[in-house]
Design an enzyme around this catalytic site. Structure first.
Site, short mmCIF file in Angstrom:
data_model
loop_
_atom_site.label_atom_id
_atom_site.label_comp_id
_atom_site.label_asym_id
_atom_site.label_seq_id
_atom_site.Cartn_x
_atom_site.Cartn_y
_atom_site.Cartn_z
N SER A 84 0.83 -1.19 0.00
CA SER A 84 0.00 0.00 0.00
C SER A 84 0.88 1.26 0.00
O SER A 84 1.71 1.43 -0.89
CB SER A 84 -0.96 -0.03 1.19
OG SER A 84 -1.97 0.94 1.07
N ASP A 222 -6.09 -3.25 -2.66
CA ASP A 222 -4.96 -2.97 -1.78
C ASP A 222 -4.34 -4.24 -1.18
O ASP A 222 -5.05 -5.12 -0.68
CB ASP A 222 -5.44 -2.06 -0.65
CG ASP A 222 -4.31 -1.34 0.06
OD1 ASP A 222 -3.38 -2.02 0.53
OD2 ASP A 222 -4.35 -0.11 0.14
#
Length: 364
Positions: A84, A222
């Site tokens: 991320s 993500d």
């Protein structure tokens, strides 16, 4: 750049669905590459955490300033893994940017990605609308993130990375884990032609915050869904790709915060989705703790240095740019005062071996 890349993505989605990533998985043990027996393998692992990525960026920038005379800290690691926001930092470092550049970017342009709310009554109303609408729509426009990524990374490909990379994402069409890897082993050449902007966007497509990234027939979410702390991804990759002793691996692991998740009595008694709506945050933290524990069992906890900002009763939210800018650079400085010297001795005594991408080999 952003518009042309988006257009190519739409075109790619019009073709037949691609095969599962796992369809190319090896059915045998990977043949490890040689590694000097007298040389350590140094890993940098960076957690996810939204705009709180200011902390690891500032921490690494502090190492550059204090111990490297401003030189890039990436030169001192043999592999970097990031999830991320940590993935964005990892890709940026491998692209040739200094941590100081990335820290400045987070501070100066983070507000474009996570616009702060106003103060006073209007701000309270804005926060109420934003918090309410998140149950039925994505909270932020990914185009702002893409603009920053494209301005920063340009047209660079993953195969142009100056450091080995492992960047996790979650592929939603087939429901599989998806790890972008540089061509640092003959078995890795699927991802070399991927644009760095795509890799960074794929690992940072945080659920509820941003719409999933649809590209090439895949749907990326993500990486923190399953690997908020990528330390074990990096360690397993190294041990499977290189003939290196576990006692010669050393890891610097950077977090973005340590937010304990305590089960309240109302959750125990009431139950249901309303009571447990935020359980994903417990999953992310527990995954991190488990990964750290596993890595410590494999190489020894004494070979892992973990740096995280001091905990606060009022934790910084992952999209709170205002507080992150105000508090996290100072938190990074405090950690540097505590750990900087030991990190310098363990990781920064000499640059890592020069990384040369490998061409050829089998698809994996």
């Amino acid at each position: 750049m952003a518009s042309s890349w988006a257009s190519s993505s739409l075109y790619a989605n019009s073709v037949a669905p691609p095969p599962k990533r796992s369809s190319g998985a090896l059915k045998r043990r990977r043949v490890p590459l040689p590694w000097p027996s007298d040389q350590e393998f140094r890993i940098l692992s960076i957690d996810g955490g939204g705009i709180r990525g200011i902390y690891p960026a500032a921490f690494l920038a502090g190492l550059e300033e204090r111990y490297l005379e401003g030189a890039s800290v990436a030169r001192y690691f043999d592999l970097i893994a990031g999830t991320s926001t940590g993935g964005i930092i990892a890709v940026g470092l491998a692209a040739g940017l200094k941590a100081a550049d990335l820290c400045d970017l987070y501070i100066a342009r983070g507000c474009e990605i996570f616009p702060p709310t106003r103060s006073g009554i209007l701000g309270a109303a804005q926060r109420l609308v934003r918090n309410t609408s998140r149950y039925v729509k994505y909270r932020y426009d990914r185009q702002a993130l893409m603009r920053v990524l494209c301005d920063t990374l340009g047209d660079r490909k993953l195969g142009e990375a100056r450091t080995r990379l492992c960047i996790p994402s979650f592929e939603g069409r087939h429901g599989e884990v998806y790890i972008f890897k540089t061509p640092h082993h003959p078995d890795f050449r699927k991802d070399a032609s991927e644009q760095m902007t795509k890799v960074a966007a794929a690992t940072a497509a945080a659920p509820t915050f941003f719409r999933p990234l649809e590209d090439g027939g895949y749907t990326f979410v993500d990486g923190d869904v399953w690997a908020n702390n990528p330390i074990m991804i990096a360690l397993v990759d190294v041990l499977s790709c290189f003939s290196v002793s576990r006692r010669r691996v050393r890891i610097l692991s950077l977090g973005c915060g340590d937010d304990p998740y305590v089960v309240g009595r109302w959750q125990t008694w009431l139950g249901g989705m309303l009571a447990w709506w935020d359980i994903i945050y417990a999953a992310m933290r527990l995954q991190s703790l488990n990964a750290l524990g596993q890595a410590g069992l494999l190489i020894g906890a004494d070979r892992i240095t973990r740096a995280i900002p001091s905990t606060s009763d009022n934790e910084i939210q992952m999209d709170d740019w205002t507080r992150a800018v105000a508090e996290l650079p100072g938190a990074a400085e405090a950690t540097l005062d505590e750990l900087g010297e030991s990190i310098s001795k363990a990781f920064l005594s000499e640059p890592a071996r020069r990384y040369e991408p490998i061409s050829g080999g089998s698809l994996a």
